[in-house]
Design an enzyme around this catalytic site. Structure first.
Site, mmCIF file in Angstrom:
data_model
loop_
_atom_site.group_PDB
_atom_site.id
_atom_site.type_symbol
_atom_site.label_atom_id
_atom_site.label_comp_id
_atom_site.label_asym_id
_atom_site.label_seq_id
_atom_site.Cartn_x
_atom_site.Cartn_y
_atom_site.Cartn_z
ATOM 1 N N HIS A 100 0.842 -1.211 0.000
ATOM 2 C CA HIS A 100 0.000 0.000 0.000
ATOM 3 C C HIS A 100 0.873 1.256 0.000
ATOM 4 O O HIS A 100 0.606 2.213 -0.730
ATOM 5 C CB HIS A 100 -0.891 0.047 1.255
ATOM 6 C CG HIS A 100 -1.893 -1.057 1.363
ATOM 7 N ND1 HIS A 100 -2.028 -1.824 2.502
ATOM 8 C CD2 HIS A 100 -2.819 -1.515 0.494
ATOM 9 C CE1 HIS A 100 -3.002 -2.694 2.330
ATOM 10 N NE2 HIS A 100 -3.498 -2.541 1.112
ATOM 11 N N LYS A 110 -17.486 -6.350 7.760
ATOM 12 C CA LYS A 110 -16.206 -7.063 7.774
ATOM 13 C C LYS A 110 -15.651 -7.077 9.188
ATOM 14 O O LYS A 110 -15.691 -6.071 9.875
ATOM 15 C CB LYS A 110 -15.221 -6.345 6.848
ATOM 16 C CG LYS A 110 -14.518 -7.257 5.875
ATOM 17 C CD LYS A 110 -13.678 -6.417 4.925
ATOM 18 C CE LYS A 110 -12.771 -7.277 4.080
ATOM 19 N NZ LYS A 110 -11.963 -6.487 3.159
ATOM 20 N N ARG A 132 -1.540 -6.685 -8.361
ATOM 21 C CA ARG A 132 -0.391 -7.511 -7.994
ATOM 22 C C ARG A 132 -0.121 -8.572 -9.038
ATOM 23 O O ARG A 132 1.010 -8.839 -9.403
ATOM 24 C CB ARG A 132 -0.631 -8.190 -6.639
ATOM 25 C CG ARG A 132 -0.521 -7.246 -5.475
ATOM 26 C CD ARG A 132 -1.085 -7.858 -4.245
ATOM 27 N NE ARG A 132 -2.492 -8.171 -4.430
ATOM 28 C CZ ARG A 132 -3.311 -8.520 -3.459
ATOM 29 N NH1 ARG A 132 -2.869 -8.652 -2.241
ATOM 30 N NH2 ARG A 132 -4.571 -8.768 -3.700
ATOM 31 N N SER A 162 -2.903 -7.725 2.993
ATOM 32 C CA SER A 162 -3.224 -7.534 4.412
ATOM 33 C C SER A 162 -3.615 -8.860 5.052
ATOM 34 O O SER A 162 -3.302 -9.111 6.223
ATOM 35 C CB SER A 162 -4.372 -6.537 4.572
ATOM 36 O OG SER A 162 -3.975 -5.276 4.128
HETATM 37 O O1 PNS Z 1 -8.706 -3.169 0.186
HETATM 38 P P1 PNS Z 1 -9.920 -3.763 -0.479
HETATM 39 O O2 PNS Z 1 -10.786 -4.429 0.568
HETATM 40 O O3 PNS Z 1 -9.564 -4.662 -1.628
HETATM 41 O O4 PNS Z 1 -10.769 -2.526 -1.084
HETATM 42 C C1 PNS Z 1 -12.012 -2.748 -1.708
HETATM 43 C C2 PNS Z 1 -12.752 -1.422 -1.959
HETATM 44 C C3 PNS Z 1 -12.801 -0.595 -0.699
HETATM 45 C C4 PNS Z 1 -12.033 -0.628 -3.043
HETATM 46 C C5 PNS Z 1 -14.174 -1.758 -2.485
HETATM 47 O O5 PNS Z 1 -14.729 -2.763 -1.702
HETATM 48 C C6 PNS Z 1 -15.108 -0.559 -2.453
HETATM 49 O O6 PNS Z 1 -14.951 0.384 -3.208
HETATM 50 N N1 PNS Z 1 -16.107 -0.608 -1.539
HETATM 51 C C7 PNS Z 1 -17.048 0.460 -1.324
HETATM 52 C C8 PNS Z 1 -18.438 0.019 -1.758
HETATM 53 C C9 PNS Z 1 -18.596 0.141 -3.261
HETATM 54 O O7 PNS Z 1 -18.499 1.204 -3.841
HETATM 55 N N2 PNS Z 1 -18.840 -1.013 -3.913
HETATM 56 C C10 PNS Z 1 -19.043 -1.053 -5.320
HETATM 57 C C11 PNS Z 1 -17.905 -1.698 -6.026
HETATM 58 S S1 PNS Z 1 -18.616 -2.673 -7.330
#
Ligand code: PNS
Length: 161
Positions: free
Chosen positions: A17, A41, A90, A128
């Site tokens: 990150h 979560k 990645r 993570s």
């Molecule tokens: O670190 P992560 O958990 O891979 O991040 C995922 C994240 C936060 C980018 C994604 O889950 C997100 O944008 N969540 C907010 C809800 C949202 O907008 N969902 C629609 C995506 S299709």
């Protein structure tokens, strides 16, 4: 003014990150690191803890701001005036999920573009969840996360035998 957002759970923040934050803050005028408040979560760190670790980590990068959001990312982006999403890739295994999210967000708001940075090879294995797993078994996580967070992560992890 190009304002981008690097969204994620950051539970906990890793060297991977940090690398994406440093590289993308050099590309855009302003970078918001957006920490997802995902109540469903089961996070190791609370939202406030994750935000404060990221603030500590980015305190010397003047164009980086750390904030939290809940709900849809595209909705939060309207409130903070960001139009670009930064995500790290990645490996090819990340691609399918990331493509779907990027396309969905673009359909929701055609002004939103997603930019992918390839993760530094040094960190291409890192996540993570790997850090949480290693910490839970008392493994060495010093190669995965910034030094100032190592003890905090062990402190939160229930050591499994
Ligand atoms: O670190 P992560 O958990 O891979 O991040 C995922 C994240 C936060 C980018 C994604 O889950 C997100 O944008 N969540 C907010 C809800 C949202 O907008 N969902 C629609 C995506 S299709």
């Amino acid at each position: 003014m190009r304002r981008a957002i690097y969204p994620g759970s950051f539970d906990p923040v890793t060297f991977g990150h940090q690398d994406i934050i440093e590289r993308s803050s050099a590309i855009f005028d302003e970078l918001i690191v957006g920490v997802l408040n995902n109540s469903a979560k089961n996070s190791l760190f609370s939202l406030d803890e994750r935000v404060s670790m990221l603030r500590e980590l980015t305190k010397d990068i003047p164009n980086v701001k750390v904030d939290s959001f809940d709900g849809l990312l595209v909705d939060y982006m309207k409130t903070c005036g960001a139009t670009i999403i930064v995500r790290g890739l990645r490996a090819v295994t990340d691609f399918e999920y990331e493509l779907q999210i990027a396309q969905t967000n673009h359909v929701e708001n055609p002004e939103v573009e997603t930019v992918f940075l390839t993760t530094n090879l040094k960190y291409s294995y890192l996540s993570s969840s790997v850090v949480r797993e290693f910490a839970a078994y008392g493994g060495d996580i010093s190669k995965f996360v910034p030094a100032q967070f190592v003890d905090r992560i062990y402190g939160k992890s229930k050591i499994k035998k």
